[in-house]
Design a protein around this motif. Structure first.
Motif, PDB file in Angstrom:
ATOM      1  N   LEU A  82       0.845  -1.188   0.000  1.00 34.95           N
ATOM      2  CA  LEU A  82       0.000   0.000   0.000  1.00 34.95           C
ATOM      3  C   LEU A  82       0.881   1.238   0.000  1.00 34.95           C
ATOM      4  CD1 LEU A  82      -2.771  -0.921   2.591  1.00 34.95           C
ATOM      5  CD2 LEU A  82      -3.165  -0.294   0.200  1.00 34.95           C
ATOM      6  N   TYR A  83       0.623   2.122  -0.937  1.00 33.84           N
ATOM      7  CA  TYR A  83       1.384   3.370  -1.033  1.00 33.84           C
ATOM      8  C   TYR A  83       0.521   4.531  -0.534  1.00 33.84           C
ATOM      9  CZ  TYR A  83       4.411   0.576  -4.017  1.00 33.84           C
ATOM     10  OH  TYR A  83       5.241  -0.403  -4.505  1.00 33.84           O
ATOM     11  N   GLY A  84       1.136   5.400   0.242  1.00 30.32           N
ATOM     12  CA  GLY A  84       0.430   6.573   0.746  1.00 30.32           C
ATOM     13  C   GLY A  84       1.303   7.805   0.654  1.00 30.32           C
ATOM     14  N   ILE A  85       0.669   8.970   0.676  1.00 30.69           N
ATOM     15  CA  ILE A  85       1.415  10.231   0.647  1.00 30.69           C
ATOM     16  C   ILE A  85       2.171  10.415   1.958  1.00 30.69           C
ATOM     17  CG2 ILE A  85       1.127  12.750   0.643  1.00 30.69           C
ATOM     18  CD1 ILE A  85      -1.132  12.407  -1.334  1.00 30.69           C
ATOM     19  N   VAL A  86       3.393  10.886   1.862  1.00 28.66           N
ATOM     20  CA  VAL A  86       4.193  11.190   3.057  1.00 28.66           C
ATOM     21  C   VAL A  86       3.701  12.534   3.593  1.00 28.66           C
ATOM     22  CG1 VAL A  86       6.513  11.555   3.976  1.00 28.66           C
ATOM     23  CG2 VAL A  86       6.149   9.913   2.111  1.00 28.66           C
ATOM     24  N   ALA A  87       2.805  12.466   4.559  1.00 28.34           N
ATOM     25  CA  ALA A  87       2.126  13.681   5.027  1.00 28.34           C
ATOM     26  C   ALA A  87       3.089  14.664   5.678  1.00 28.34           C
ATOM     27  CB  ALA A  87       1.015  13.311   6.000  1.00 28.34           C
ATOM     28  N   ASP A  88       4.150  14.154   6.307  1.00 28.97           N
ATOM     29  CA  ASP A  88       5.107  15.038   6.974  1.00 28.97           C
ATOM     30  C   ASP A  88       6.143  15.619   6.014  1.00 28.97           C
ATOM     31  OD1 ASP A  88       3.962  14.830   9.456  1.00 28.97           O
ATOM     32  OD2 ASP A  88       5.150  13.088  10.046  1.00 28.97           O
ATOM     33  N   ARG A  89       5.945  15.385   4.737  1.00 26.15           N
ATOM     34  CA  ARG A  89       6.862  15.964   3.748  1.00 26.15           C
ATOM     35  C   ARG A  89       6.858  17.488   3.813  1.00 26.15           C
ATOM     36  NH1 ARG A  89       9.717  17.966   0.461  1.00 26.15           N
ATOM     37  NH2 ARG A  89      10.429  17.147  -1.545  1.00 26.15           N
ATOM     38  N   ALA A  90       5.744  18.070   4.250  1.00 23.92           N
ATOM     39  CA  ALA A  90       5.650  19.529   4.392  1.00 23.92           C
ATOM     40  C   ALA A  90       4.634  19.851   5.469  1.00 23.92           C
ATOM     41  CB  ALA A  90       5.246  20.177   3.071  1.00 23.92           C
ATOM     42  N   HIS A  91       4.913  20.924   6.206  1.00 24.84           N
ATOM     43  CA  HIS A  91       3.964  21.413   7.199  1.00 24.84           C
ATOM     44  C   HIS A  91       3.388  22.751   6.741  1.00 24.84           C
ATOM     45  CE1 HIS A  91       6.012  18.411   9.767  1.00 24.84           C
ATOM     46  NE2 HIS A  91       4.821  18.335  10.344  1.00 24.84           N
ATOM     47  N   LEU A  92       2.124  22.943   7.031  1.00 27.88           N
ATOM     48  CA  LEU A  92       1.381  24.114   6.583  1.00 27.88           C
ATOM     49  C   LEU A  92       0.904  24.898   7.800  1.00 27.88           C
ATOM     50  CD1 LEU A  92      -0.946  22.045   4.247  1.00 27.88           C
ATOM     51  CD2 LEU A  92       1.335  22.916   3.701  1.00 27.88           C
ATOM     52  N   VAL A  93       0.837  26.199   7.650  1.00 30.83           N
ATOM     53  CA  VAL A  93       0.351  27.059   8.728  1.00 30.83           C
ATOM     54  C   VAL A  93      -0.816  27.886   8.206  1.00 30.83           C
ATOM     55  CG1 VAL A  93       0.890  28.978  10.278  1.00 30.83           C
ATOM     56  CG2 VAL A  93       2.570  27.180   9.906  1.00 30.83           C
ATOM     57  N   GLY A  94      -1.915  27.856   8.950  1.00 37.26           N
ATOM     58  CA  GLY A  94      -3.048  28.730   8.681  1.00 37.26           C
ATOM     59  C   GLY A  94      -3.192  29.714   9.819  1.00 37.26           C
ATOM     60  N   LEU A  95      -3.418  30.989   9.493  1.00 41.23           N
ATOM     61  CA  LEU A  95      -3.581  32.029  10.517  1.00 41.23           C
ATOM     62  C   LEU A  95      -4.894  32.770  10.287  1.00 41.23           C
ATOM     63  CD1 LEU A  95      -0.279  32.019   9.759  1.00 41.23           C
ATOM     64  CD2 LEU A  95      -0.280  33.708  11.564  1.00 41.23           C
ATOM     65  N   ASP A  96      -5.623  32.960  11.356  1.00 46.36           N
ATOM     66  CA  ASP A  96      -6.852  33.762  11.336  1.00 46.36           C
ATOM     67  C   ASP A  96      -6.596  34.988  12.205  1.00 46.36           C
ATOM     68  OD1 ASP A  96      -9.373  34.842  11.414  1.00 46.36           O
ATOM     69  OD2 ASP A  96     -10.340  33.142  12.411  1.00 46.36           O
ATOM     70  N   LEU A  97      -6.423  36.143  11.559  1.00 43.95           N
ATOM     71  CA  LEU A  97      -6.125  37.378  12.277  1.00 43.95           C
ATOM     72  C   LEU A  97      -7.410  38.102  12.632  1.00 43.95           C
ATOM     73  CD1 LEU A  97      -3.122  38.894  10.266  1.00 43.95           C
ATOM     74  CD2 LEU A  97      -3.093  37.257  12.148  1.00 43.95           C
ATOM     75  N   ARG A  98      -7.545  38.457  13.904  1.00 45.92           N
ATOM     76  CA  ARG A  98      -8.658  39.274  14.373  1.00 45.92           C
ATOM     77  C   ARG A  98      -8.085  40.564  14.946  1.00 45.92           C
ATOM     78  NH1 ARG A  98     -13.602  36.775  12.868  1.00 45.92           N
ATOM     79  NH2 ARG A  98     -12.964  34.654  12.319  1.00 45.92           N
ATOM     80  N   THR A  99      -8.957  41.478  15.307  1.00 48.73           N
ATOM     81  CA  THR A  99      -8.486  42.767  15.814  1.00 48.73           C
ATOM     82  C   THR A  99      -7.621  42.594  17.046  1.00 48.73           C
ATOM     83  OG1 THR A  99     -10.470  43.837  14.952  1.00 48.73           O
ATOM     84  CG2 THR A  99      -9.204  45.043  16.592  1.00 48.73           C
ATOM     85  N   HIS A 100      -8.040  41.737  17.973  1.00 49.07           N
ATOM     86  CA  HIS A 100      -7.311  41.579  19.230  1.00 49.07           C
ATOM     87  C   HIS A 100      -6.959  40.124  19.520  1.00 49.07           C
ATOM     88  CE1 HIS A 100      -7.910  45.749  20.005  1.00 49.07           C
ATOM     89  NE2 HIS A 100      -9.213  45.649  20.154  1.00 49.07           N
ATOM     90  N   SER A 101      -6.795  39.316  18.477  1.00 51.50           N
ATOM     91  CA  SER A 101      -6.404  37.926  18.703  1.00 51.50           C
ATOM     92  C   SER A 101      -5.838  37.324  17.433  1.00 51.50           C
ATOM     93  CB  SER A 101      -7.591  37.078  19.188  1.00 51.50           C
ATOM     94  OG  SER A 101      -8.546  36.917  18.161  1.00 51.50           O
TER      95      SER A 101
END
Length: 418
Positions: A82-101
């Protein structure tokens, strides 16, 4: 000279292009279906045995896929791998900017969440700090910028990631397509943080309007999964919209598509201007207007007697209470009539066929509010429009940021489809 090759998509292409198309197809299948054997890849792609063998070797050498197990208890050997994608090949960052957080999420290459945290940012200084010395400092954005960067680094460390491949940031305000910078009256520390992340040079940094990212989340995981054309109405402290036509997000010539707060509508007692949306749709459906509307119907925000309510904006709490506690139907009817005015204006121009109500108010109103808006809209417009409540919830912007980062990272690592 090489003859053109037939690909799984039925097209002809040069050998290099054919490999890119076939590799991307195989990776997309491994992402959507999970681990697969070479035989399963052949069946799903329609490619020949030698072609699949070559692409499996190629993707393994690139570190994009690996053997993750065997198929079936009775099967052994190369055909059962069974072949699978190497998920740790890259890490992603999502940011949600608010006025005070700031909320940070770290995910792997498949978009699976690895760590998340929310950090309050005081108006002038570090988290929760509004002391005058910070406000009067030579650079008042230094403390919040430092606190926000520390939150990003701590979340990466918690996820076990050395650094991000791609960061996607959701922020309020216009994104200038020419400069890629935030416009409007956004907090100064937002620009300072974005600049600092870009200056680090560690990964690609994407900047997108928060409502557009929420629409991406609803398109992939939420209420618009069966639609390639729809409009997301964002109803919260302010109002906004995201326009998706034929599966593509439309930002407009200046990045201002969907600025429905400026939409002239009846009932505001005035008109918006180039310097402010007072008199526009915002004056009917923004959170302050909703609180006033509730007061006209004898409703007032309940005391903040629980931690949950203390963190809930008054307008959101009023709408949720009206839905869940059987509040005055007249309040929800009046609110739906206001929202339908804005929706009808957008539908008259775009005819999207589907409108999703998002943001704090759309989430609090849920299906009961969406049904009322649909009924009112049917009286205002001859165009058939399905009105739905958003289903991704309060994490829509963050989820959209992770999805945008995943798309960009996969285009880079998997190869963009020719």
């Amino acid at each position: 000279m090489h003859a053109p090759l037939a690909t799984a998509a039925g097209r002809t292409a040069s050998p290099t292009t054919a490999r890119l198309i076939n590799d991307r197809l195989a990776l997309q299948l491994l992402q959507s279906e999970g681990p697969l054997t070479a035989s399963q890849l052949r069946k799903l792609t329609g490619l020949s045995r030698p072609t699949v063998a070559d692409l499996v070797d190629r993707l393994q050498e690139a570190g994009l896929i690996a053997v993750v197990g065997e198929s079936g208890a009775q099967r052994r050997g190369p055909n059962a791998r069974l072949y699978g994608i190497v998920a740790d090949r890259a890490h992603l960052v999502g940011l949600d900017l608010r006025t005070h957080s700031l909320t940070v999420a770290v995910a792997d290459l498949l978009g699976r969440l690895r760590a998340e945290r929310t950090v309050p940012i005081g108006p002038f200084g570090a988290p929760g700090d509004s002391d005058r010395p910070a406000r009067d400092a030579p650079d008042p954005t230094a403390a919040p910028r430092t606190a926000a960067l520390a939150a990003v680094d701590a979340t990466l460390a918690e996820a076990g990631a050395a650094g991000p491949h791609t960061l996607a940031i959701g922020a309020p305000g216009l994104i200038d397509p020419a400069t890629g910078r935030l416009g409007g009256s956004t907090p100064a520390w937002h620009d300072a943080l974005i600049g600092a992340l870009r200056d680090r040079g560690a990964g690609t940094v994407l900047l997108e309007n928060e409502v557009n990212l929420a629409a991406l989340a609803e398109q992939r995981d939420g209420a618009a999964r069966d639609r390639d054309t729809f409009v997301l109405f964002w109803l919260g402290h302010g109002t906004g919209a995201a326009v998706v036509l034929d599966g593509t997000l439309r930002r407009g010539a200046s990045g201002g598509a969907g600025e429905i707060g400026f939409l002239p509508v009846p009932g505001t007692g005035g008109l918006p201007s180039a310097t402010g949306c007072d008199g526009g749709f915002h004056s009917l459906a923004g959170s302050a207007a909703i609180v006033r509307l509730a007061a006209e119907h004898g409703l007032a925000p309940a005391p903040d007697d629980t931690p949950e309510r203390a963190d809930t904006p008054p307008a959101e709490a009023l709408v949720r209470d009206a839905v869940t506690a059987g509040g005055p139907a007249a309040f929800l009817d009046a609110l739906a009539a206001r929202i339908a005015l804005g929706v009808s204006g957008v539908c008259a121009v775009l005819d999207p066929g589907c409108v999703v109500l998002g943001g704090e108010i759309g989430r609090a109103g849920g299906d009961p509010l969406a049904e009322r808006v649909a009924a009112r809209l049917a009286r205002l417009s001859p165009l058939r429009t399905d009105v739905r409540a958003g289903t991704v919830g309060g994490r829509a912007v963050l989820r959209g940021a992770v999805l945008a980062a995943r798309d960009a990272a996969q285009d880079d690592l998997f190869g963009a489809t020719p």
